[in-house]
Design a protein around this motif. Sequence first.
Motif, PDB file in Angstrom:
ATOM      1  N   LYS A  65      -0.431  -2.100   6.433  1.00 41.05           N
ATOM      2  CA  LYS A  65      -1.672  -1.579   5.869  1.00 41.05           C
ATOM      3  C   LYS A  65      -1.672  -0.059   5.806  1.00 41.05           C
ATOM      4  CE  LYS A  65      -5.636  -1.769   8.158  1.00 41.05           C
ATOM      5  NZ  LYS A  65      -6.921  -2.254   8.714  1.00 41.05           N
ATOM      6  N   GLN A  66      -1.192   0.608   6.837  1.00 36.09           N
ATOM      7  CA  GLN A  66      -1.184   2.069   6.848  1.00 36.09           C
ATOM      8  C   GLN A  66      -0.254   2.623   5.776  1.00 36.09           C
ATOM      9  OE1 GLN A  66      -3.416   3.829   8.528  1.00 36.09           O
ATOM     10  NE2 GLN A  66      -4.190   1.850   9.229  1.00 36.09           N
ATOM     11  N   GLN A  67       0.859   1.955   5.552  1.00 41.77           N
ATOM     12  CA  GLN A  67       1.767   2.389   4.486  1.00 41.77           C
ATOM     13  C   GLN A  67       1.113   2.188   3.120  1.00 41.77           C
ATOM     14  OE1 GLN A  67       4.372   4.100   4.571  1.00 41.77           O
ATOM     15  NE2 GLN A  67       5.943   3.499   3.090  1.00 41.77           N
ATOM     16  N   LEU A  68       0.383   1.099   2.969  1.00 38.33           N
ATOM     17  CA  LEU A  68      -0.348   0.858   1.720  1.00 38.33           C
ATOM     18  C   LEU A  68      -1.369   1.958   1.479  1.00 38.33           C
ATOM     19  CD1 LEU A  68      -1.147  -1.002  -0.682  1.00 38.33           C
ATOM     20  CD2 LEU A  68      -2.686  -2.180   0.907  1.00 38.33           C
ATOM     21  N   TYR A  69      -2.116   2.309   2.522  1.00 36.63           N
ATOM     22  CA  TYR A  69      -3.084   3.400   2.407  1.00 36.63           C
ATOM     23  C   TYR A  69      -2.387   4.705   2.018  1.00 36.63           C
ATOM     24  CZ  TYR A  69      -6.838   0.678   4.672  1.00 36.63           C
ATOM     25  OH  TYR A  69      -7.801  -0.237   4.984  1.00 36.63           O
ATOM     26  N   ARG A  70      -1.234   4.938   2.606  1.00 42.12           N
ATOM     27  CA  ARG A  70      -0.487   6.174   2.325  1.00 42.12           C
ATOM     28  C   ARG A  70      -0.069   6.229   0.851  1.00 42.12           C
ATOM     29  NH1 ARG A  70      -0.577  11.040   4.705  1.00 42.12           N
ATOM     30  NH2 ARG A  70       1.451  12.076   4.761  1.00 42.12           N
ATOM     31  N   LEU A  71       0.371   5.105   0.324  1.00 39.08           N
ATOM     32  CA  LEU A  71       0.750   5.055  -1.085  1.00 39.08           C
ATOM     33  C   LEU A  71      -0.446   5.337  -1.984  1.00 39.08           C
ATOM     34  CD1 LEU A  71       3.093   1.915  -1.183  1.00 39.08           C
ATOM     35  CD2 LEU A  71       3.769   4.323  -1.206  1.00 39.08           C
ATOM     36  N   CYS A  72      -1.587   4.729  -1.651  1.00 34.96           N
ATOM     37  CA  CYS A  72      -2.789   4.936  -2.466  1.00 34.96           C
ATOM     38  C   CYS A  72      -3.289   6.375  -2.366  1.00 34.96           C
ATOM     39  CB  CYS A  72      -3.883   3.963  -2.042  1.00 34.96           C
ATOM     40  SG  CYS A  72      -3.528   2.237  -2.469  1.00 34.96           S
ATOM     41  N   GLU A  73      -3.145   6.971  -1.189  1.00 30.55           N
ATOM     42  CA  GLU A  73      -3.515   8.376  -1.035  1.00 30.55           C
ATOM     43  C   GLU A  73      -2.621   9.264  -1.894  1.00 30.55           C
ATOM     44  OE1 GLU A  73      -3.747  11.893   2.385  1.00 30.55           O
ATOM     45  OE2 GLU A  73      -3.549   9.791   2.995  1.00 30.55           O
ATOM     46  N   ALA A  74      -1.318   8.982  -1.871  1.00 29.96           N
ATOM     47  CA  ALA A  74      -0.387   9.758  -2.695  1.00 29.96           C
ATOM     48  C   ALA A  74      -0.734   9.610  -4.171  1.00 29.96           C
ATOM     49  CB  ALA A  74       1.044   9.298  -2.442  1.00 29.96           C
ATOM     50  N   SER A  75      -1.022   8.388  -4.594  1.00 27.96           N
ATOM     51  CA  SER A  75      -1.338   8.121  -5.995  1.00 27.96           C
ATOM     52  C   SER A  75      -2.602   8.827  -6.444  1.00 27.96           C
ATOM     53  CB  SER A  75      -1.486   6.611  -6.210  1.00 27.96           C
ATOM     54  OG  SER A  75      -1.766   6.324  -7.558  1.00 27.96           O
ATOM     55  N   SER A  76      -3.502   9.136  -5.484  1.00 27.32           N
ATOM     56  CA  SER A  76      -4.813   9.708  -5.809  1.00 27.32           C
ATOM     57  C   SER A  76      -4.923  11.206  -5.531  1.00 27.32           C
ATOM     58  CB  SER A  76      -5.895   8.977  -4.996  1.00 27.32           C
ATOM     59  OG  SER A  76      -5.831   7.584  -5.193  1.00 27.32           O
ATOM     60  N   SER A  77      -3.854  11.829  -5.056  1.00 26.13           N
ATOM     61  CA  SER A  77      -3.908  13.241  -4.650  1.00 26.13           C
ATOM     62  C   SER A  77      -3.744  14.154  -5.858  1.00 26.13           C
ATOM     63  CB  SER A  77      -2.825  13.533  -3.599  1.00 26.13           C
ATOM     64  OG  SER A  77      -3.131  12.893  -2.388  1.00 26.13           O
ATOM     65  N   LEU A  78      -4.865  14.666  -6.329  1.00 27.34           N
ATOM     66  CA  LEU A  78      -4.872  15.518  -7.514  1.00 27.34           C
ATOM     67  C   LEU A  78      -4.188  16.851  -7.230  1.00 27.34           C
ATOM     68  CD1 LEU A  78      -8.618  14.968  -8.425  1.00 27.34           C
ATOM     69  CD2 LEU A  78      -6.682  14.017  -9.691  1.00 27.34           C
ATOM     70  N   PRO A  79      -3.226  17.250  -8.053  1.00 26.42           N
ATOM     71  CA  PRO A  79      -2.627  18.574  -7.873  1.00 26.42           C
ATOM     72  C   PRO A  79      -3.696  19.661  -7.894  1.00 26.42           C
ATOM     73  CG  PRO A  79      -1.366  17.282  -9.435  1.00 26.42           C
ATOM     74  CD  PRO A  79      -2.612  16.499  -9.160  1.00 26.42           C
ATOM     75  N   VAL A  80      -3.538  20.664  -7.076  1.00 30.32           N
ATOM     76  CA  VAL A  80      -4.451  21.788  -6.898  1.00 30.32           C
ATOM     77  C   VAL A  80      -5.609  21.397  -5.978  1.00 30.32           C
ATOM     78  CG1 VAL A  80      -5.959  23.511  -7.963  1.00 30.32           C
ATOM     79  CG2 VAL A  80      -3.880  22.781  -9.156  1.00 30.32           C
ATOM     80  N   TYR A  81      -6.252  20.267  -6.237  1.00 31.09           N
ATOM     81  CA  TYR A  81      -7.412  19.851  -5.456  1.00 31.09           C
ATOM     82  C   TYR A  81      -7.038  19.204  -4.123  1.00 31.09           C
ATOM     83  CZ  TYR A  81     -10.067  20.607  -9.741  1.00 31.09           C
ATOM     84  OH  TYR A  81     -10.635  21.172 -10.859  1.00 31.09           O
ATOM     85  N   CYS A  82      -5.855  18.629  -4.038  1.00 36.69           N
ATOM     86  CA  CYS A  82      -5.431  17.913  -2.831  1.00 36.69           C
ATOM     87  C   CYS A  82      -4.001  18.321  -2.475  1.00 36.69           C
ATOM     88  CB  CYS A  82      -5.470  16.402  -3.041  1.00 36.69           C
ATOM     89  SG  CYS A  82      -7.058  15.748  -3.604  1.00 36.69           S
ATOM     90  N   PRO A  83      -3.638  18.242  -1.193  1.00 37.74           N
ATOM     91  CA  PRO A  83      -2.259  18.517  -0.813  1.00 37.74           C
ATOM     92  C   PRO A  83      -1.352  17.367  -1.220  1.00 37.74           C
ATOM     93  CG  PRO A  83      -3.502  17.788   1.092  1.00 37.74           C
ATOM     94  CD  PRO A  83      -4.493  17.915  -0.029  1.00 37.74           C
ATOM     95  N   LEU A  84      -0.063  17.661  -1.356  1.00 37.56           N
ATOM     96  CA  LEU A  84       0.880  16.585  -1.645  1.00 37.56           C
ATOM     97  C   LEU A  84       0.974  15.657  -0.440  1.00 37.56           C
ATOM     98  CD1 LEU A  84       3.808  17.061  -0.025  1.00 37.56           C
ATOM     99  CD2 LEU A  84       4.036  18.863  -1.722  1.00 37.56           C
ATOM    100  N   VAL A  85       1.445  14.459  -0.675  1.00 36.42           N
ATOM    101  CA  VAL A  85       1.574  13.450   0.374  1.00 36.42           C
ATOM    102  C   VAL A  85       3.031  13.018   0.448  1.00 36.42           C
ATOM    103  CG1 VAL A  85       0.876  11.147   1.144  1.00 36.42           C
ATOM    104  CG2 VAL A  85      -0.788  12.649   0.020  1.00 36.42           C
ATOM    105  N   GLU A  86       3.604  13.019   1.638  1.00 31.61           N
ATOM    106  CA  GLU A  86       4.975  12.552   1.818  1.00 31.61           C
ATOM    107  C   GLU A  86       4.977  11.087   2.210  1.00 31.61           C
ATOM    108  OE1 GLU A  86       7.768  14.616   4.154  1.00 31.61           O
ATOM    109  OE2 GLU A  86       7.602  16.507   3.045  1.00 31.61           O
ATOM    110  N   VAL A  87       5.774  10.306   1.506  1.00 29.91           N
ATOM    111  CA  VAL A  87       5.964   8.893   1.826  1.00 29.91           C
ATOM    112  C   VAL A  87       7.458   8.640   1.930  1.00 29.91           C
ATOM    113  CG1 VAL A  87       5.554   6.509   1.134  1.00 29.91           C
ATOM    114  CG2 VAL A  87       3.863   8.273   0.576  1.00 29.91           C
ATOM    115  N   ASN A  88       7.892   8.209   3.099  1.00 22.70           N
ATOM    116  CA  ASN A  88       9.325   7.984   3.349  1.00 22.70           C
ATOM    117  C   ASN A  88      10.160   9.217   3.014  1.00 22.70           C
ATOM    118  OD1 ASN A  88       8.726   5.324   4.109  1.00 22.70           O
ATOM    119  ND2 ASN A  88       8.990   4.571   2.026  1.00 22.70           N
ATOM    120  N   GLY A  89       9.590  10.387   3.334  1.00 17.93           N
ATOM    121  CA  GLY A  89      10.311  11.636   3.135  1.00 17.93           C
ATOM    122  C   GLY A  89      10.271  12.179   1.720  1.00 17.93           C
TER     123      GLY A  89
END
Length: 290
Positions: free
Chosen positions: A132-156
């Motif tokens: 579940k936490q990995q799923l959340y991480r993927l969705c966070e990465a998919s939703s992180s708007l450039p400029v407005y949000c920081p990038l998200v690292e998933v599996n490096g």
Amino acid sequence: MNNQTALVLEGGGMRCVFTAGVLDCFMQAGISFPYTIAVSGGCINGLSYMSGQQGRSRDIMIKYLKQEKYIGFMNYLQNGSFINFRTIFEKYDETGIPFNFEAYRHNPNRFVVVTSNCLTGKAMYLEEKQDKQQLYRLCEASSSLPVYCPLVEVNGIPMYDGGVCDAIPYQRPLDEGFNKLIVVLTRRKEYRKDEQKEYTPHLLFRNFPMLRFALGDMHYRYNRMLEKLQILEDMGKVVVIRPSDEMGVDTLTRNKDNLVRLYEEGFRVAHESLESIRNMNIVHIKESAL
């Protein structure tokens, strides 16, 4: 149900409350698909749809928005992001609208999350049914708007909003052999994206030149996607569901009245599309829903 039908969910920040209305209508009508692909804000809706939780996305985007204040400049000052993803993906699990991960995990249908790889400037299509936490991480990465949000690292791998590289990801299911599509958009039919020079600050993305190139021609690729989508719709391969009016809702809108109106627009437009969907003979629809 035709097992060659896929559901495609565009992003759009708070405009995705329209998608919440569409998917609540689908759940009420008993409609499911073997393959759902979602990008950016569409992922939040997709999770609730895959877990069968009608009304959950609506409540997150309307009922709890003002209470939790998970979008806004104060979040940026406190967390370095205009969107507080911890509230969306974790805090709600501890309050009144937890995500039913077990229902999601046991759903035999596929759920694909689109992210943008900062190193390659290409889209990534990722699936997660066990963690579940990995799923959340993927969705966070998919939703992180450039400029407005920081990038998200998933599996490096550094990732940003999937909408940068594949804003309307209908080509992916076509490539995988699905021959009928239901595509949910969050912009009205006349919309075309203008060149967004503010998305290409050289200093901000100096370490990711391929991502900078992708950001620079987002408008061109998006508009080409719409052109091809229209052709597929004319061929009868696609049902496109979109708002006739965006009700004044933009990416970071917090006006409750406008959000409610756009949610209701989504439910209404989806309900009006049920007959067309049934006539395509692609999914089973409860007679009581028509």
